[in-house]
Design an enzyme around this catalytic site. Structure first.
Site, mmCIF file in Angstrom:
data_model
loop_
_atom_site.group_PDB
_atom_site.id
_atom_site.type_symbol
_atom_site.label_atom_id
_atom_site.label_comp_id
_atom_site.label_asym_id
_atom_site.label_seq_id
_atom_site.Cartn_x
_atom_site.Cartn_y
_atom_site.Cartn_z
ATOM 1 N N TYR A 35 0.839 -1.203 0.000
ATOM 2 C CA TYR A 35 0.000 0.000 0.000
ATOM 3 C C TYR A 35 0.877 1.258 0.000
ATOM 4 O O TYR A 35 0.739 2.124 -0.872
ATOM 5 C CB TYR A 35 -0.890 -0.030 1.234
ATOM 6 C CG TYR A 35 -1.884 1.104 1.355
ATOM 7 C CD1 TYR A 35 -3.036 1.140 0.565
ATOM 8 C CD2 TYR A 35 -1.702 2.118 2.295
ATOM 9 C CE1 TYR A 35 -3.964 2.172 0.704
ATOM 10 C CE2 TYR A 35 -2.628 3.148 2.436
ATOM 11 C CZ TYR A 35 -3.758 3.167 1.644
ATOM 12 O OH TYR A 35 -4.676 4.188 1.787
ATOM 13 N N PHE A 67 -14.070 -0.212 16.631
ATOM 14 C CA PHE A 67 -14.416 0.120 18.027
ATOM 15 C C PHE A 67 -15.921 0.393 18.163
ATOM 16 O O PHE A 67 -16.535 -0.021 19.149
ATOM 17 C CB PHE A 67 -13.614 1.347 18.500
ATOM 18 C CG PHE A 67 -12.158 1.067 18.796
ATOM 19 C CD1 PHE A 67 -11.607 -0.202 18.614
ATOM 20 C CD2 PHE A 67 -11.322 2.078 19.269
ATOM 21 C CE1 PHE A 67 -10.264 -0.469 18.878
ATOM 22 C CE2 PHE A 67 -9.977 1.832 19.555
ATOM 23 C CZ PHE A 67 -9.450 0.560 19.351
ATOM 24 N N ARG A 79 0.931 9.869 14.294
ATOM 25 C CA ARG A 79 0.571 10.443 12.999
ATOM 26 C C ARG A 79 -0.296 11.683 13.232
ATOM 27 O O ARG A 79 -1.289 11.623 13.946
ATOM 28 C CB ARG A 79 -0.209 9.426 12.173
ATOM 29 C CG ARG A 79 -0.586 9.964 10.809
ATOM 30 C CD ARG A 79 -1.358 8.966 10.018
ATOM 31 N NE ARG A 79 -0.549 7.838 9.622
ATOM 32 C CZ ARG A 79 -1.074 6.640 9.336
ATOM 33 N NH1 ARG A 79 -2.359 6.442 9.427
ATOM 34 N NH2 ARG A 79 -0.292 5.672 8.933
#
Ligand code: NAD
Ligand code: UDP
Length: 312
Positions: A146, A192, A278
């Protein structure tokens, strides 16, 4: 700016479905392709009766001959479990797909936008990440299909820009969430929420102290459209994302609180090469597009939870 013929690849996915709706409401003719690898017709079923919406089953690793004014190249599985399932196809989609779509843009003189990713920064050693940071990416690990596929696609975009004078746009999209993610998508927000709504344990990978910055889908789509419509010289690469940074453990706590779930965390191994932090530096998008996200995390999560309550 209305009345253009716009091609979207990857339309049946999470971002493509929202982008098509936005471009139709802006008055454009929208031609869409998808091979339904991770996308589903359910995401776009409400658009199928619109005479300005046209859908083709097509894999972008094969050439496509249509007449268009603009191209949004979004086709590519985005969730780690999906892009690692068939990594060779993931690289082909990014690289052969980019070559095919750039060839189409060259023939039709269309402006073309690439959905690139914060993954081009890998596990970053500079924080937050500006566009000038060149990244810290494994060429051989399980995420490389990716990350490196997207990096090669960026290279192709800039080579077509320099060699053929194409009108290119490269958006580096940071983690985006919202309605129409798949329940089995595997990305953290949908995982989640689904786990909390089902009363299951929340799967925290590693110690949950790795960070991400989550952008609500409406903000992201607005950024993509602004980037496409910006002045000729604004090629990017440009970060698009929400600079509010959270640990994954904080995200879990927030989702449990907002759903009122009785779920507790269960710790699982951290996937190989999982980036530890990030966060986008969005100064360029602010300056060049006058864009910044407006939806705070809790507000976006409430809308996303409502969506999943409807589909589960
Ligand atoms: P998604 O998996 O929900 O959608 C991708 C779509 O592309 C699916 O409908 C899939 O069937 C289609 N597709 C895959 N391979 C194809 C091929 N070879 N030919 C035709 N169609 C193909 O993912 P998403 O979240 O909507 O992401 C869309 C794009 O944005 C991707 O390119 C992704 O890399 C990029 N992106 C997304 C995020 C995010 O947080 N959502 C972050 C960074 C980059
Ligand atoms: N993650 C997690 N539990 C999950 C899914 C993901 O703890 O059920 C973590 C994952 O390890 C990563 C972060 O959440 O650190 C974001 O993962 P995601 O797959 O959403 O996207 P990424 O940014 O890694 O591509």
């Amino acid at each position: 700016m209305t009345g253009k013929r716009i091609l979207i690849t990857g339309v049946a996915g999470f971002l493509g479905s929202h982008l098509s709706q936005r471009l139709l409401s802006d008055g454009h003719d929208v031609l869409c392709v998808d091979n339904f690898y991770t996308g589903t017709k359910d995401n776009i079923i409400h658009l199928l009766d619109n005479p300005k919406f046209e859908l083709m089953r097509h894999d972008i690793t094969f050439p496509l001959y249509v007449e268009v004014d603009e191209i949004y190249n979004l086709a590519c599985p985005a969730s780690p479990i999906h892009y690692q399932y068939d990594p060779v196809q993931t690289t082909k989609t990014s690289v052969h797909g980019a070559i095919n779509m750039l060839g189409l843009a060259k023939r039709t003189k269309a402006r073309i936008l690439q959905a690139s990713t914060s993954e081009v920064y890998g596990n970053p050693k500079v924080h937050p990440q500006p566009e000038s940071y060149l990244g810290n990416v494994s060429t051989t690990g399980p995420r490389a299909c990716y990350d490196e596929g997207k990096r090669c696609a960026e290279t192709l975009f800039f080579d077509y820009y320099r060699q053929h004078g194409l009108g290119i746009r490269v958006a580096r999209i940071f983690n985006t969430y919202g309605p129409r993610m798949q329940a089995n998508d595997g990305r953290v927000v949908s995982n989640f929420i689904v786990q909390a709504l089902k009363g299951e344990a929340i799967t925290l990978y590693g110690d949950g102290q790795q960070t991400r910055s989550f952008c609500y889908v409406d903000d992201l789509i607005d950024g993509l459209v602004k980037l496409m419509e910006a002045a000729d010289e604004v090629t990017g690469p440009m970060n698009l994302g929400n600079p509010d940074e959270f640990t994954i453990a904080q995200l879990a706590e927030t989702i449990v609180r907002l759903t009122g779930a009785a779920s507790s965390p269960v710790f699982k191994p951290l996937p190989t090469d999982d980036p530890m932090q990030r966060c986008p530096d969005i100064a360029l998008a602010k300056t060049k597009l006058g864009w910044q996200p407006t939806v705070p995390l809790e507000e976006g999560l409430v809308k996303t939870i409502e969506y999943f309550q409807g589909v589960l």
